[in-house]
Each structure stands twice: as C-alpha cells, then as structure tokens.
Motif scaffolding. Structure first.
Motif, PDB file in Angstrom:
ATOM      1  N   UNK A  54       0.825  -1.208   0.000  1.00 55.16           N
ATOM      2  CA  UNK A  54       0.000   0.000   0.000  1.00 55.16           C
ATOM      3  C   UNK A  54       0.859   1.258   0.000  1.00 55.16           C
ATOM      4  N   UNK A  55       1.831   1.304   0.909  1.00 54.25           N
ATOM      5  CA  UNK A  55       2.699   2.481   1.001  1.00 54.25           C
ATOM      6  C   UNK A  55       3.505   2.676  -0.276  1.00 54.25           C
ATOM      7  N   UNK A  56       4.022   1.588  -0.821  1.00 57.00           N
ATOM      8  CA  UNK A  56       4.845   1.707  -2.021  1.00 57.00           C
ATOM      9  C   UNK A  56       4.014   2.127  -3.221  1.00 57.00           C
ATOM     10  N   UNK A  57       2.761   1.709  -3.264  1.00 57.29           N
ATOM     11  CA  UNK A  57       1.892   2.156  -4.356  1.00 57.29           C
ATOM     12  C   UNK A  57       1.760   3.673  -4.352  1.00 57.29           C
ATOM     13  N   UNK A  58       1.605   4.241  -3.159  1.00 55.48           N
ATOM     14  CA  UNK A  58       1.539   5.694  -3.054  1.00 55.48           C
ATOM     15  C   UNK A  58       2.830   6.360  -3.467  1.00 55.48           C
ATOM     16  N   UNK A  59       3.954   5.753  -3.097  1.00 56.59           N
ATOM     17  CA  UNK A  59       5.259   6.297  -3.473  1.00 56.59           C
ATOM     18  C   UNK A  59       5.452   6.235  -4.980  1.00 56.59           C
ATOM     19  N   UNK A  60       5.086   5.128  -5.583  1.00 54.77           N
ATOM     20  CA  UNK A  60       5.217   4.964  -7.031  1.00 54.77           C
ATOM     21  C   UNK A  60       4.356   5.956  -7.797  1.00 54.77           C
ATOM     22  N   UNK A  61       3.197   6.293  -7.238  1.00 54.12           N
ATOM     23  CA  UNK A  61       2.258   7.178  -7.941  1.00 54.12           C
ATOM     24  C   UNK A  61       2.854   8.549  -8.214  1.00 54.12           C
ATOM     25  N   UNK A  62       3.910   8.906  -7.480  1.00 48.07           N
ATOM     26  CA  UNK A  62       4.569  10.196  -7.727  1.00 48.07           C
ATOM     27  C   UNK A  62       5.331  10.198  -9.053  1.00 48.07           C
ATOM     28  N   UNK A  63       5.719   9.001  -9.538  1.00 47.15           N
ATOM     29  CA  UNK A  63       6.582   8.911 -10.719  1.00 47.15           C
ATOM     30  C   UNK A  63       5.931   8.189 -11.894  1.00 47.15           C
ATOM     31  N   UNK A  64       4.858   7.465 -11.635  1.00 47.77           N
ATOM     32  CA  UNK A  64       4.270   6.570 -12.625  1.00 47.77           C
ATOM     33  C   UNK A  64       2.882   7.050 -13.030  1.00 47.77           C
ATOM     34  N   UNK A  65       2.545   6.869 -14.295  1.00 47.81           N
ATOM     35  CA  UNK A  65       1.240   7.288 -14.764  1.00 47.81           C
ATOM     36  C   UNK A  65       0.101   6.600 -14.043  1.00 47.81           C
ATOM     37  N   UNK A  66       0.204   5.269 -13.899  1.00 48.47           N
ATOM     38  CA  UNK A  66      -0.836   4.516 -13.208  1.00 48.47           C
ATOM     39  C   UNK A  66      -0.201   3.359 -12.444  1.00 48.47           C
ATOM     40  N   UNK A  67      -0.639   3.166 -11.214  1.00 55.35           N
ATOM     41  CA  UNK A  67      -0.212   2.036 -10.408  1.00 55.35           C
ATOM     42  C   UNK A  67      -1.403   1.098 -10.261  1.00 55.35           C
ATOM     43  N   UNK A  68      -1.232  -0.141 -10.681  1.00 55.77           N
ATOM     44  CA  UNK A  68      -2.269  -1.151 -10.511  1.00 55.77           C
ATOM     45  C   UNK A  68      -1.907  -1.982  -9.265  1.00 55.77           C
ATOM     46  N   UNK A  69      -2.734  -1.905  -8.246  1.00 52.07           N
ATOM     47  CA  UNK A  69      -2.493  -2.601  -6.980  1.00 52.07           C
ATOM     48  C   UNK A  69      -3.378  -3.841  -6.915  1.00 52.07           C
ATOM     49  N   UNK A  70      -2.749  -5.029  -6.952  1.00 53.22           N
ATOM     50  CA  UNK A  70      -3.517  -6.268  -6.890  1.00 53.22           C
ATOM     51  C   UNK A  70      -3.775  -6.667  -5.449  1.00 53.22           C
ATOM     52  N   UNK A  71      -5.030  -6.932  -5.133  1.00 52.37           N
ATOM     53  CA  UNK A  71      -5.451  -7.333  -3.795  1.00 52.37           C
ATOM     54  C   UNK A  71      -5.995  -8.760  -3.861  1.00 52.37           C
TER      55      UNK A  71
END
Length: 347
Positions: free
Chosen positions: A19-36
C-alpha cells in the motif's frame, strides 16, 4: 526525461508495504495497478482511497487503481513489484507468470528464506517468473507507516543487472525516499531475512525488562550472525554494515511499527503467534524465518545462536528462560569469527 518514468506499474500485494509503495510509485508513474487478494479490499480502496485492513488512515493517490483481477493488474505493466508474505510468494508468482511481460523488471519486497527449499526470495521469483537477471530486491530501514507519510527514509536496491537496478530505482527515488544501488542481491536478502528473527529476540528481551545494554548486545551479535550467513554465501562483507543490514536491523529491533519486535513483547506477555497475527492482521515473518534461516545456517555450517534460540522457543516449546540460559552459557570467542574479513593474511 519526462516527469513520468513509466506508464504503468503493477504492485502485487496490498499489505502495509504494498500500500505504502503504491503511493510512493504514484509520484513517478502514470498509473499504479495494486492487486489485492480480496475483492472487498479492492472495492473499498476504489470507493474510499483507503485500505480497510492496512494503513487505514492513509489516503492513496488517485493514480493508484486497486483490483482483485491479476490479469487487469498486470496488463501493460512495465515493471512488477512483489509485496507478499514469504509463504505466499511462490504460489503467487506461479499464478501470475503467464501474465508478466518477459522483459519487465521485477522488484521483490518480500523478506525471508523459503521453508523446505532454503531459497531466498529473489530465487523463488526468478524460478517461477524466469530471468534472474531482471529480478531485484529492496531493503532498508523503511517502515511503511512512515514512508506513506513522506517521512525521510532510505533503502538499497540490489540487482545483478545494472540497467535493471537503475530502471527500478527511477520509479522509487524521491526527495524523501533515497534509493542506493548494489549488485549484492544475496547479501541484501540475507540481511532482510535474518534481521526479523533478531527483532523477535529484542522484543522478548524488552518485554522482560531488559535494558539498553542488553538490546545493544542482541543487535550487535545479531548483526554478526547476519554477517556469518552472508559471508558463507559469498556476499560482500560490507553489505550487512549498510542500509539492508545495520540500518534495517536497528529500525526493526527498536520501532513500535515493527511486527517482529512487538510480537516478541507480546509473546512474553502470554500471547501466541496465531493470536497475535489474528489481532494485528499482519504476518510475523521472523517466526517463519527462524526455521528456514536456521536450516540454511546449519546447511552452511554457520553458527546462528540467536536464531537457534528463537526457533527453539517458537517451534520446539523451549521456555524463554532456558533459551536465555543457553545463550548466556556460550563461551565468548573472537568477535568477528566466521566472516570473510577475518582472513588476516589478506586484511
């Protein structure tokens, strides 16, 4: 270079770190797909921008899209981040293998040694996904609870291929999250696995009222234990002294955010592993690693007394008092025995 370093990245696993890394990635990446794993969790994130199980107060950026459909998560992903408990990693990698682009770099956040095979997590991922050259690992003193708030943290990213390391580093690095690179994949992984076991020992000591001296001894001798295992596997002897080793060890052994440290405290207060994990909703990786790290150390003929004591308490029914007596009954020898830099003819 454009502001976005990748169009889409997939994060497999929606625990605290995923969860935390998805937020961090969102600063640099167009879209983050988080699989749950849970459709309910994915739906809740979509509706509220918050994970209902982990980091519940953290609002995920709009660029993070949660889904319980692995094919949807991995479609068009230019990089794949694995943020899963060690016991689930192989099955999850096998499940997603047909969906992962053969050229996409893979970053493993999972820490541990697989029980039964004694394989490190990068090896598990490489076996199931193919291409050890594209598999990297990340470790360091970076609790998800602080990373998601933008508090300063740092990590080391290790990969056998320098280009893979730089591609993945570009996805993560920011003014508040410093990422250093390394080629020592094995050393970084050993640090990440063993430090969780040492943190349980520190939690037990703290729960029994031990002082700062005792905790410092446990951490320092734990670092030596990490160094011996890493050296036996041919790693750089400096790696345990860096972010993945000393850095992560200190954070995990001292922080209120550390599930391994707090489990050790709960254990001496009478709580079982199963009860702790049910109450917190978190996996205590050190409890699993105690068994597999000990098996690895024995196979390498490396002394791992703290790991052996933790394993005996958790899995063999040894009373904590007897485990402490066993450690204190050991005769101290040379401080740095069993490490590569003990070759006095060359150093």
């Amino acid at each position: 270079m454009s502001a976005q370093v990748a169009r889409r990245v997939a994060v497999i696993g929606s625990g605290s770190w995923g969860t935390a890394l998805s937020g961090l990635l969102a600063e640099q990446v167009g879209e983050v797909r988080l699989w749950c794993r849970s459709a309910r969790v994915a739906e809740a994130i979509g509706a509220t921008r918050r994970n209902p199980r982990h980091l519940t107060d953290y609002e995920l950026p709009s660029g993070v899209h949660a889904t319980a459909d692995a094919a949807e998560a991995l479609e068009g992903a230019e990089a794949v981040i694995l943020a899963l408990p060690s016991s689930y990693l192989r099955d999850a990698c096998r499940m997603i293998s047909p969906l992962v682009d053969a050229k996409a770099p893979v970053l493993v956040l999972t820490k541990g040694v697989e029980r039964g095979t004694n394989e490190l997590m990068a090896d598990v991922a490489a076996t199931e996904l193919g291409g050890a050259w594209r598999v990297a690992v990340l470790s360091g003193p970076n609790h998800a609870e602080e990373v998601c708030l933008g508090k300063l943290a740092a990590a080391v990213l290790a990969a056998r291929d320098a280009d893979v390391a730089e591609r993945l580093r570009a996805l993560l690095v920011s003014p508040s999250f410093r990422v250093y690179v390394s080629e020592d994949v094995v050393g970084v992984e050993v640090c990440g696995a063993v430090k969780n076991v040492i943190a349980i020992a520190c939690g037990v000591a703290a729960g029994l009222g031990a002082g700062d001296n005792t905790l410092a001894v446990l951490m320092t001798r734990g670092l030596a234990e990490i160094g011996r295992v890493a050296a036996a596997l041919g790693s750089d002897p400096l790696t345990p002294m860096g972010l993945a080793g000393m850095g992560d060890l200190v954070a995990t052994c001292t922080s209120e955010h550390s599930r391994n440290r707090t489990f050790g405290e709960a254990l001496v207060a009478g709580e079982t592993l199963a009860a702790y994990e049910e109450r917190t909703g978190m996996v205590v990786e050190g409890a699993r690693a105690a068994q597999s790290v000990l098996a690895l150390a024995r196979g390498l003929r490396v002394a791992a007394p703290i790991t052996e004591a933790v394993n005996a308490v958790l899995h063999e029914g040894l009373p904590v008092a007897d485990a402490i007596d066993g450690l204190l009954g050991r005769r101290p020898g040379e401080e740095f025995y069993g490490m590569a830099f003990q070759d006095k003819e060359n150093h």
